[in-house]
Scaffold this motif. Structure first.
Motif, PDB file in Angstrom:
ATOM      1  N   ARG A  62      -2.109   5.591   1.863  1.00  0.00           N
ATOM      2  CA  ARG A  62      -1.899   6.935   1.139  1.00  0.00           C
ATOM      3  C   ARG A  62      -2.499   8.367   1.492  1.00  0.00           C
ATOM      4  O   ARG A  62      -1.164   9.244   1.579  1.00  0.00           O
ATOM      5  CB  ARG A  62      -1.887   6.696   0.246  1.00  0.00           C
ATOM      6  N   SER A  63      -3.723   8.427   2.130  1.00  0.00           N
ATOM      7  CA  SER A  63      -4.262   9.487   2.242  1.00  0.00           C
ATOM      8  C   SER A  63      -3.680  10.381   3.311  1.00  0.00           C
ATOM      9  O   SER A  63      -3.790  11.319   3.779  1.00  0.00           O
ATOM     10  CB  SER A  63      -5.615   9.725   2.090  1.00  0.00           C
ATOM     11  N   ARG A  83      -6.294  -1.058  -6.175  1.00  0.00           N
ATOM     12  CA  ARG A  83      -5.916  -0.499  -5.178  1.00  0.00           C
ATOM     13  C   ARG A  83      -6.022   0.825  -4.366  1.00  0.00           C
ATOM     14  O   ARG A  83      -5.914   1.449  -3.130  1.00  0.00           O
ATOM     15  CB  ARG A  83      -4.907   0.838  -6.187  1.00  0.00           C
ATOM     16  N   ALA A  84      -7.861   0.561  -4.411  1.00  0.00           N
ATOM     17  CA  ALA A  84      -8.502   1.670  -3.598  1.00  0.00           C
ATOM     18  C   ALA A  84      -8.364   1.491  -2.220  1.00  0.00           C
ATOM     19  O   ALA A  84      -9.351   1.838  -1.204  1.00  0.00           O
ATOM     20  CB  ALA A  84      -9.569   2.088  -4.212  1.00  0.00           C
ATOM     21  N   GLU A 126      -6.271   3.312   0.113  1.00  0.00           N
ATOM     22  CA  GLU A 126      -5.995   4.133  -0.262  1.00  0.00           C
ATOM     23  C   GLU A 126      -6.301   5.442   1.077  1.00  0.00           C
ATOM     24  O   GLU A 126      -5.462   5.974   0.904  1.00  0.00           O
ATOM     25  CB  GLU A 126      -7.676   4.739  -1.180  1.00  0.00           C
ATOM     26  N   GLU A 129       0.937  -0.932  -0.463  1.00  0.00           N
ATOM     27  CA  GLU A 129      -0.027   0.119  -0.146  1.00  0.00           C
ATOM     28  C   GLU A 129       0.991   1.410  -0.098  1.00  0.00           C
ATOM     29  O   GLU A 129       0.598   2.384  -0.423  1.00  0.00           O
ATOM     30  CB  GLU A 129      -0.938   0.160   1.429  1.00  0.00           C
ATOM     31  N   THR A 158      -1.462   7.114 -10.567  1.00  0.00           N
ATOM     32  CA  THR A 158      -2.410   6.721 -10.443  1.00  0.00           C
ATOM     33  C   THR A 158      -3.057   5.534 -10.896  1.00  0.00           C
ATOM     34  O   THR A 158      -2.612   6.114 -12.457  1.00  0.00           O
ATOM     35  CB  THR A 158      -3.417   7.878  -9.676  1.00  0.00           C
TER      36      THR A 158
END
Length: 536
Positions: free
Chosen positions: A533-534, A526-527, A530, A377, A515
């Protein structure tokens, strides 16, 4: 925020800064490729002396550069255990029971094949309900969902091989949705116990040819009890048992299909396979990031080849030296590390990963992704090098999977500043996107890039480039003739390595996260991570 540069002035400035820190040497590339593709490396087959010599050479080079070990627990190597499965004679059984209570036998080897897909090598499923799920595809980015609301927990999912036709599924370039691996993953994710694939003529021939052959389980593969393949006769028997028209057992082409239960029909499957283990190793080195060391850019290449002898060896020369495939990529990553080690320490960590057993099915890369040393991730990108281009300068920088993620836009910006451009690989029939070590990363949601051999020659254009490519590929690919030569032109290799250096260094000193593009099948994977990373 994307890091695509707004103006050509900014591009030129960034390139000038990066270029000052690197100087790839065609001569050094050639010399080191010659070393690890020599006869005494015996074709670099996993589990042999050739593996040990290859990894010892690489480790010594990294130690001399002053790089740190990049493997687990501060080691250079990541141990990979590959389990090989061989069906037990007479252990397989596959049968249908219809809604009428009658048995509908399936003749193994004639109209059905069954393999255990579980890690213990045993399949034991009795009277499991059946669900027909069309192509077995859930693709939200395409507005496509074959499963709908059907519950497949504890059931066997029946799917058609392949994927829908047309541009929605990339036209001539197939998507991952066509693969048996994806269909098994999706069925398992939804709780199914087994998968039945309704195959056409070619798919059936492949399944039948491998029915009794030893196979290696892909690390991280879906832990279904079994995967069975039926030919047209088997499909007809299934339809008969379920009391449906065989024409209903086809994949939809307009997105309106929804899975349905084959009410009353059940399937029983048995299989047992012996297991032995092949031990091999990935080798990893790293430059630890100065500010965000847990955010990682990976440069990867596979070190292995076929070894000595085997069914593809003909004539007196039986050593598959693999100079082009993939001593060239292996040394490309090694030289990338050498040049990046001269630059100021990057903010993010850079890992140089030499993957095992690519020629056996990308197995070292799959094993890494199944048990990553660095969390996926927060892995920024994988930049894979497989078979450096061997030609004079080219205008194009082909990549596998053009249109998949924004790394290609970043590479294109850097290439265009040099008067070059990014293109697709031009060979959709080859399915190249699924055939090298970038793909396990992509499948796990990590944006991945795989550059390829240019064919738009500065001297001679595409006509000369395609002719040269076809000649070399046809003559040496997976042949003992893939040997080092002093007359190799590595100009284009240096050009590409320079671009990949700049790309990786920009990522390592930036805060952007490449992305997946809106039509990519890997964006949904990938989502799921998320939040990791966010929050940064």
């Amino acid at each position: 925020m994307r890091f695509l540069l707004a103006t050509s002035v900014a591009v030129a400035a960034m390139i000038a800064t990066a270029a000052a820190a690197q100087d790839f040497s065609a001569q050094r590339l050639s010399d080191e490729i010659r070393v690890i593709s020599a006869d005494d490396f015996q074709g670099r087959k996993p589990g042999t002396e050739g593996e040990e010599k290859t990894l010892a050479f690489l480790q010594a080079q990294y130690e001399a550069m002053g790089l740190q070990p990049g493997g687990p627990d501060g080691q250079w190597r990541q141990r990979i255990e590959l389990r090989r499965y061989t069906p037990v004679q007479g252990a397989a059984a596959l049968s249908l029971t219809g809604a009428d209570g009658q048995a509908y036998p399936l003749v193994l080897g004639t109209d059905a094949i069954v393999r255990a897909a579980t890690n213990d090598g045993r399949a034991d499923v009795s009277d499991a309900p059946l669900v027909f799920a069309g192509f077995g595809v859930t693709a939200p980015e395409r507005g496509w969902d074959d499963y709908g609301d059907v519950d497949v927990r504890g059931k066997v999912v029946v799917v058609v091989e392949g994927e829908p036709d047309g541009d929605l599924f990339n036209g001539a370039y197939t998507t991952h949705y066509q693969s048996a691996g994806y269909k098994a993953d999706e069925a398992f994710r939804r709780g199914a116990v087994g998968l039945v694939i309704l195959a056409g003529e070619r798919g059936w021939a492949r399944a039948r040819g491998g029915a009794d052959q030893q196979r290696i389980l892909t690390p991280g593969a879906a832990d279904l009890e079994f995967i069975a393949t039926l030919d047209e006769a088997g499909k007809a028997r299934l339809a008969q048992a379920a009391g449906v028209d065989p024409a209903r057992l086809t994949g939809g082409q307009d997105g309106r299909f929804k899975a349905f239960e084959l009410t009353g029909a059940t399937l029983t499957a048995r299989q047992s396979e012996t297991i032995d283990t092949l031990v091999t190793h990935n080798l990893l080195a790293r430059i630890e990031g100065s500010r965000r060391p847990d955010e990682v850019i990976v440069y990867s290449a596979h070190w292995d080849q076929i070894g000595v002898g085997g069914e593809h060896a003909g004539g007196e020369d039986t050593i598959f030296n693999g100079a082009w495939d993939n001593a060239s990529g292996t040394i490309g990553v090694l030289e990338m590390a050498r040049e990046l080690s001269k630059a100021p320490r990057p903010e993010r960590t850079i890992v140089f990963a030499h993957m095992a057993a690519e020629e056996m099915g990308l197995l070292g890369a799959y094993a890494y992704v199944a048990d990553p040393v660095y969390p996926l991730e927060t892995t920024v990108a994988d930049i894979n090098i497989d078979m450096l281009p061997l030609s004079g300068p080219t205008r194009d920088v082909p990549i596998f999977g053009k249109g998949q993620n924004t790394l290609e836009d970043d590479l294109d910006a850097l290439a265009r500043a040099e008067g070059r451009y990014v293109s697709d690989d031009g060979q959709p029939q080859q399915g190249f996107y699924y055939r090298s070590d970038h793909f396990p990363f992509a499948r796990a949601g990590v944006p991945a890039l795989m550059p390829w051999h240019g064919v738009d020659f500065v001297g001679g254009g595409k006509e000369a480039g395609w002719a040269a490519w076809r000649e070399r590929f046809g003559r040496v690919y997976h042949q003992p003739s893939d040997e080092w030569s002093a007359d190799w032109d590595l100009t284009s290799a240096v050009e590409n390595l320079t671009l990949l250096y700049r790309l990786g260094l920009n990522l390592a000193n930036g805060d952007e996260w490449p992305t997946w593009k809106p039509t990519s099948e890997f964006g949904q994977v990938r989502a799921r991570s998320e939040a990791a990373r966010s929050s940064r």
